[in-house]
Design an enzyme around this catalytic site. Structure first.
Site, mmCIF file in Angstrom:
data_model
loop_
_atom_site.group_PDB
_atom_site.id
_atom_site.type_symbol
_atom_site.label_atom_id
_atom_site.label_comp_id
_atom_site.label_asym_id
_atom_site.label_seq_id
_atom_site.Cartn_x
_atom_site.Cartn_y
_atom_site.Cartn_z
ATOM 1 N N ASP A 203 0.710 -0.973 0.150
ATOM 2 C CA ASP A 203 0.062 0.101 -0.071
ATOM 3 C C ASP A 203 0.846 1.141 0.131
ATOM 4 O O ASP A 203 2.246 0.970 -0.022
ATOM 5 C CB ASP A 203 -0.967 0.065 1.228
ATOM 6 C CG ASP A 203 -2.133 0.520 0.948
ATOM 7 O OD1 ASP A 203 -2.160 1.836 0.554
ATOM 8 O OD2 ASP A 203 -3.157 -0.043 1.027
ATOM 9 N N HIS A 274 -3.230 3.084 -4.493
ATOM 10 C CA HIS A 274 -2.214 2.487 -3.248
ATOM 11 C C HIS A 274 -0.916 1.891 -3.361
ATOM 12 O O HIS A 274 -0.663 1.077 -2.905
ATOM 13 C CB HIS A 274 -3.060 1.774 -2.363
ATOM 14 C CG HIS A 274 -4.520 2.049 -2.007
ATOM 15 N ND1 HIS A 274 -4.656 2.658 -0.714
ATOM 16 C CD2 HIS A 274 -5.684 2.325 -2.668
ATOM 17 C CE1 HIS A 274 -5.600 2.967 -0.380
ATOM 18 N NE2 HIS A 274 -6.655 2.964 -1.388
ATOM 19 N N GLU A 338 -9.666 2.845 -5.136
ATOM 20 C CA GLU A 338 -9.677 4.102 -4.685
ATOM 21 C C GLU A 338 -8.390 4.507 -5.765
ATOM 22 O O GLU A 338 -7.443 4.892 -5.289
ATOM 23 C CB GLU A 338 -9.310 4.226 -3.339
ATOM 24 C CG GLU A 338 -10.312 3.864 -2.470
ATOM 25 C CD GLU A 338 -9.991 3.864 -0.790
ATOM 26 O OE1 GLU A 338 -10.967 4.202 -0.046
ATOM 27 O OE2 GLU A 338 -8.936 3.778 -0.357
HETATM 28 C C1 TNX Z 1 -10.787 1.677 2.344
HETATM 29 S S1 TNX Z 1 -11.454 -1.085 1.564
HETATM 30 C C2 TNX Z 1 -9.718 1.194 1.761
HETATM 31 C C3 TNX Z 1 -8.456 0.847 2.649
HETATM 32 C C4 TNX Z 1 -8.858 1.417 4.066
HETATM 33 C C5 TNX Z 1 -10.419 1.418 4.502
HETATM 34 C C6 TNX Z 1 -10.184 1.805 5.869
HETATM 35 C C7 TNX Z 1 -10.626 -0.832 0.387
HETATM 36 C C8 TNX Z 1 -10.629 -1.518 -0.795
HETATM 37 N N1 TNX Z 1 -9.714 0.676 0.691
HETATM 38 O O1 TNX Z 1 -7.614 1.356 1.907
HETATM 39 O O2 TNX Z 1 -7.671 0.984 4.887
HETATM 40 O O3 TNX Z 1 -11.195 2.039 3.727
HETATM 41 O O4 TNX Z 1 -11.580 1.245 6.455
#
Ligand code: TNX
Length: 546
Positions: A203, A274, A338
């Site tokens: 990440d 990420h 994301e």
């Molecule tokens: C969203 S769930 C994210 C993570 C974070 C999390 C915290 C996901 C695929 N991405 O990067 O750690 O929320 O709840």
């Protein structure tokens, strides 16, 4: 004649198991077994487990018998190789290979009679799960090293899982957890028949897996200057420098340890977002060409891999090649969540790629990017799985979806014939608090109490029978932005992971919240004895648990 008798017996066992798995047995699930088995028949009398008891096991099940014996060290159980024995005073494990075709490798039957215990399983996984059940029938105190005679009530249990993916995700990127801790995490999950451990290995905040071709990924990418701690939930953390990574030998050790316990480890290399730890380590894979540091701040990061650069595609394939060599499972997780696309809008190479490939824009560019990785995995006999954002740029054929932003993504994927793991934030996020009563958090404000997790139904009601087959199961996710301590990680995981396990294993009709709460008391006693941290039930829970 003997053969004929054996075939008849096998057919009878099939029929009983099938019936057990189709019908809802009215009998209350009195024994404290989690997840609740498909069928439980309580019988008269009890069997006494004594020090030095013999365990008869066929050759391919000796290893699981030994794992059972190791839990109850004080008893010094004696393992004897053999098959088909029904020796009085002993635990007899018997293999009925044909069971695999009918009820699957994970199914089993246990008969506890005053004279003996008999376990019938088609494959070692079934015997392993039978022994997890038997473990829960033993008094928790028996795991403390003593060897007092233990009475276990006579009972007949027939059991098989509802779903094939019963998972937990551990984020080892935001905080590094040691190999020993991961082994302990596996030990605890298998008590509840969970069978998939998804490791979030990379990440923005840390790259945790040694990649021989790019040593900088762990020399540079595994270390950051600041970290989050549970007592300071600011977005820009103030905690100490942090780092760590797994060598390839350590990864092999984890994978072997897991596989000996019928757990598949699914590695995640999260891309194209990420990825700042990689951007900080490897030149030529960003749009900007900037010099990056491993990120200390949390949240969604605008800095992502450059999808226009051929160097990036080569990097991804190199990494996946080493990852595939280490993780033998069917699925490799390639993230996809994301991904802010501002950099791609401004990047000449990305725009040139969009043009050259005839894509409609940046969303489709992500689809194209994921397809490069997915096709590469497919060419090597593996399948890709990604977070539900991968639906947005067009899903590569054969891709599976992990639905986290609710269940809609999973529903959509299943309707279009893709396999799905349900893991919605609403019910499956283990970094969310367990009540709003002064609760330590994993960093995020939302509250996901145990009863809410327990109420989760992974199959959306809109799916017909054929479509619902695409729901492979469910998974609880422990993100660790603010979880740095092992005891805190366990606290966030339990007892909620036990609820995930019951949803994943047990038939809906067998599940009951009050009964589950009662059955869990035995697990809490066991946790106290073996040293697993968990959130104890509180008096104030009644008002906050729903
Ligand atoms: C969203 S769930 C994210 C993570 C974070 C999390 C915290 C996901 C695929 N991405 O990067 O750690 O929320 O709840």
């Amino acid at each position: 004649m003997k053969n004929c008798h054996a075939v008849q017996k096998t057919i009878l066992i099939f029929l009983i198991l099938i019936m057990a798995c189709c019908f809802n047995y009215a009998a209350a699930a009195a024994p404290s077994i989690v997840p609740v088995p498909a069928s439980v028949d309580e019988l008269d009398g009890s069997f006494t487990v004594t020090k030095g008891m013999k365990i008869y096991a066929p050759k391919n099940m000796v290893a699981v018998a030994k794992q059972f014996a190791d839990v109850f060290k004080g008893y010094e159980f004696l393992i004897v190789e053999g098959d088909g024995e029904e020796v009085p005073g002993a635990l007899n494990i018997v293999q009925e290979g044909m069971l695999v075709a009918v009820t699957g490798e994970e199914s089993y039957m246990i008969e506890i009679e005053p004279e003996l215990i008999k376990i019938t399983a088609g494959a070692p996984a079934g015997a392993f799960y039978a022994l997890q059940t038997l473990r829960q029938l033993m008094p928790p105190e028996a795991e403390g090293g003593a060897a007092t005679d233990a009475q276990i009530p006579a009972i007949k249990i027939m059991d098989r899982p509802r779903f094939r993916w019963r998972g937990l995700m551990l984020d080892v990127s935001r905080h590094f957890f040691t190999v020993d801790f991961i082994k302990k995490y596996i030990d605890t999950m298998v008590m509840f028949k969970l069978n998939t451990l998804h490791l979030h290995l990379t990440d923005d905040q840390g790259w945790r897996i040694e990649i021989k071709k790019y040593p900088a990924l762990t020399q540079v990418g595994a270390w950051r200057e600041k970290s989050g701690i549970k007592d300071d939930l600011s977005l820009s953390p103030t905690g100490p420098a942090h780092g760590g990574f797994y060598t390839q030998d350590e990864i092999r050790e984890i994978v072997k340890y897991a596989s000996d316990r019928f757990v598949t480890v699914v590695p995640e290399i999260d891309m194209p977002g990420h990825m700042q730890a990689a951007l900080a380590s490897v030149p030529g894979i960003s749009c900007s060409g900037k010099r990056y540091k491993v990120r200390t701040q949390w949240g969604v990061n605008p800095e992502i891999l450059c999808a226009g650069s051929d160097r990036t595609i080569e990097f991804v394939k190199d990494v996946l090649t080493e990852v595939m060599a280490l993780f033998p499972g069917e699925y490799i997780h390639i993230g996809g969540d994301e991904v802010p696309k501002n950099n791609w809008k401004k990047c000449e190479k990305c725009q040139a790629r969009i043009k050259k490939e005839g894509l409609s824009g940046e969303e489709e560019l992500q689809g194209w990017f994921m397809k490069q990785a997915g096709d590469f995995l497919a060419a090597h006999g593996r399948k890709m799985i990604g977070w539900d954002e991968i639906l947005e740029g067009g899903l590569p054929p054969g891709a599976a979806v992990m639905s986290w932003r609710g269940t809609e993504g999973g529903e959509k994927a299943a309707l279009s014939g893709h396999d799905v793991v349900m893991s919605p934030t609403s019910h499956c996020y283990l970094d969310y608090r367990q009540s709003d009563d002064n609760e330590p958090s994993g960093g995020f404000g939302a509250v996901t109490p145990l009863q809410k997790v327990y109420s989760f139904e992974p199959v959306p009601s809109s799916l017909n029978r054929e479509q619902s087959v695409h729901i492979m199961g469910l998974q609880g996710n422990l993100w660790t932005e603010y979880v740095s301590e092992q005891s805190h990680a366990e606290y966030m995981t339990y007892p909620r992971a036990a609820a995930i396990a019951e949803v994943g294993w047990s038939m809906r009709k067998r599940m009951n919240w009050d009964d589950f709460s009662e059955r869990m008391k035995n697990a809490y006693r066991r946790f106290d004895i073996i040293g697993v941290n968990y959130r104890a039930v509180r008096d104030s829970d009644d008002s906050t648990s729903k």
